[in-house]
Design a protein around this motif. Structure first.
Motif, PDB file in Angstrom:
ATOM      1  N   UNK A   1      -2.498   2.079  -7.734  1.00 46.36           N
ATOM      2  CA  UNK A   1      -1.441   1.350  -7.810  1.00 46.36           C
ATOM      3  C   UNK A   1      -1.177   0.699  -9.173  1.00 46.36           C
ATOM      4  N   UNK A   2      -2.729  -0.393  -9.705  1.00 47.84           N
ATOM      5  CA  UNK A   2      -3.094  -0.696 -10.782  1.00 47.84           C
ATOM      6  C   UNK A   2      -2.577  -0.254 -12.392  1.00 47.84           C
ATOM      7  N   UNK A   3      -2.988   1.304 -11.968  1.00 49.78           N
ATOM      8  CA  UNK A   3      -3.064   2.099 -13.373  1.00 49.78           C
ATOM      9  C   UNK A   3      -1.603   2.781 -13.325  1.00 49.78           C
TER      10      UNK A   3
ATOM     11  N   UNK B   1       1.024  -1.742   0.172  1.00 54.78           N
ATOM     12  CA  UNK B   1       0.499  -0.091   0.000  1.00 54.78           C
ATOM     13  C   UNK B   1       1.014   1.537   0.088  1.00 54.78           C
ATOM     14  N   UNK B   2       1.710   1.452  -0.966  1.00 56.69           N
ATOM     15  CA  UNK B   2       2.586   2.959  -1.722  1.00 56.69           C
ATOM     16  C   UNK B   2       1.033   4.661  -1.571  1.00 56.69           C
ATOM     17  N   UNK B   3      -0.003   3.412  -1.744  1.00 59.10           N
ATOM     18  CA  UNK B   3      -1.221   4.464  -2.372  1.00 59.10           C
ATOM     19  C   UNK B   3      -1.891   3.953  -1.366  1.00 59.10           C
ATOM     20  N   UNK B   4      -3.223   4.555  -1.373  1.00 57.58           N
ATOM     21  CA  UNK B   4      -4.534   3.781  -0.187  1.00 57.58           C
ATOM     22  C   UNK B   4      -4.929   3.518  -0.937  1.00 57.58           C
TER      23      UNK B   4
END
Length: 478
Positions: free
Chosen positions: A322-324, A314-317
């Motif tokens: 994260x996928x994009x 989870x480096x972004x919430x």
């Protein structure tokens, strides 16, 4: 063989979906019983990883040496085209075999043909015999299709959703250990061979010994119904589905949007496998080919873990972001790699260099291209299997997804190796690969969008459940 649930036609809806027991808050057990490590998902990934190392991993090691370590690209490229032709058929047939004998037996049967393929290369290398190369290719193709279908289903269908990227990377790590160990063995045996040609025959004896263990390691696998995820839920995969029902389910998934969107990327991935091996066999000395097999396997492993971490950690919430972001990174990196590959290949078509590490002035660019190409393939491969893993939580559906898409991939491999066996100029192969990649890009983007939409649906469902639970608590004065 273990006794497993049998499905009747009346149970079609649940059987064909091969559903996993729900893990939502309203159905999850209040107390999670301890899960045995040997029945947990991580151990199952270790088992399929060990099998992947000993069977296709060692096969990759041989081809990482440049067309199986042979001096003749035509012979091995022809054999590989034959192998993938049979493999395409058995990939699509993997769900039927798994339905009949279970995941464990299918994995073991799938590993049987690999040692015979290596034995054919050994005899050809030492005595010039060619017939066993073709027999080994056919046998390996038949068994490997089953192996590819079931290993993909295990790696994408067994793990918990929030661990799939890293567990897929674990699977690929074991696979790449084949390249690492195979490259190290070959490098040790051929370190003084600074000429182009074939690797020493002793290399194949070590490969054959390792590959013989694959069908034995498979029996450590637990079939889905015996596995527990870390929240204690079971993985249900009923058997006994009649062949007509299985055929309908295969057709349903084959014509689904998810498959149609991912198909161009899987075809591209299959097509590109023939190019790197032919590239190193054409331009690299024997010891440089061994070094390439060793070093690129390490780089590919690290790249696979990077991709798995980018989609899982989870480096972004939001998982959607994260996928994009991961897709954009892979798309940009692989696009730049193929443009560079076409430029370098155009130059080599004219100069026809002999690349050895003793001449750093010419060696570095060619070796760097080979390594970066392998890294980009590893990133693409991890990402598309992560996409598959998020299409369904069910190993039953996962083996169908895996068999269909890997069947498309092996068809691409069959054509790719067949084209190289003609033989075809490498600049033409590289240019076609570049075109296929840019053709697949928009389709793979929309496949990523579908995964993101699924994440949105799951988040909305979780929010609804959380809101409902809060209302219940307020109503009871908790």
């Amino acid at each position: 063989m273990s006794t497993e649930p049998v499905v009747t036609k009346v149970e079609l809806d649940t059987a064909t979906a091969t559903s996993v027991i729900a893990t939502d808050a309203d159905t999850a057990p209040s107390e999670v019983a301890p899960v045995s490590f040997f029945r947990g998902t991580l151990f199952q990934i270790f088992v399929v990883g060990i099998c992947a190392f000993s069977a296709p991993g060692i096969w990759n090691a041989m081809n990482g040496l440049g067309v199986g370590g042979s001096q003749s690209p035509v012979l091995v490229n022809t054999a590989n085209a034959l192998l993938y032709a049979f493999m395409t058929v058995t990939c699509f047939a993997a769900p039927w075999l798994t339905n009949a004998v279970g995941f464990r037996w299918t994995l073991s049967i799938g590993a049987l043909g690999y040692p015979l393929y290596a034995a054919g290369l050994y005899l050809n290398n030492r005595f010039g015999t060619t017939w066993l190369v073709y027999v080994g290719a056919v046998t390996c193709g038949i068994s490997a299709g089953f192996f590819w279908g079931v290993e993909g289903a295990i790696a994408t269908g067994y793990p918990e959703q929030h661990k799939r990227g890293r567990y897929i990377a674990t699977w690929f790590t074991f696979r790449n250990f084949g390249d690492i160990i195979g490259g190290a063995v070959s490098l040790a045996l051929n370190v003084n061979n600074s000429r182009r040609g074939q690797v020493g025959y002793q290399t194949y004896l070590a490969f054959i010994a390792i590959q013989c263990l694959g069908c034995v390691f498979a029996f450590m696998l637990s079939n889905p119904e015996k596995v527990r995820r870390d929240d204690g839920t079971r993985i249900e995969a009923p058997r006994g589905i009649d062949w007509c029902t299985e055929l309908r389910e295969m057709w349903r998934l084959t014509t689904s949007k998810s498959i149609l969107l991912l198909a161009p990327l899987f075809w591209y991935l299959g097509w590109t496998f023939a190019y790197p091996g032919t590239f190193v066999a054409t331009y690299f000395t024997v010891r440089s080919r061994a070094l390439g097999s060793f070093v690129t396997a390490i780089g590919g492993t690290l790249a696979s873990w990077l991709t798995g971490a980018l989609v899982d950690v989870p480096w972004t919430k939001k998982r959607q972001n994260r996928a994009i972001s991961t897709y954009i990174l892979i798309a940009a990196f692989n696009s730049a790699t193929w443009i560079w590959a076409v430029i370098i290949q155009n130059e080599y078509t004219v100069t026809q260099p002999v690349l050895d590490w003793s001449n750093q002035a010419t060696f570095g660019r060619g070796f760097g291209l080979y390594m970066i190409k392998k890294i980009s393939v590893a990133m693409v491969e991890n990402y598309i299997y992560w996409c598959i893993g998020n299409l369904s939580d069910s190993p039953g559906d996962q083996i169908r997804y895996s068999s269909i898409l890997r069947g498309i991939e092996t068809a691409g491999m069959c054509v790719g190796f067949g084209v190289q066996a003609v033989p075809t100029a490498l600049i033409a192969t590289a240019s076609i690969s570049l075109g296929l990649w840019f053709f697949a890009l928009p389709f793979s983007y929309y496949a990523t969008v579908r995964v993101v939409r699924k994440f949105n649906e799951l988040d909305n469902k979780r929010d609804e459940l959380s809101g409902s639970a809060q209302q219940d608590n307020n109503a009871t004065g908790v």
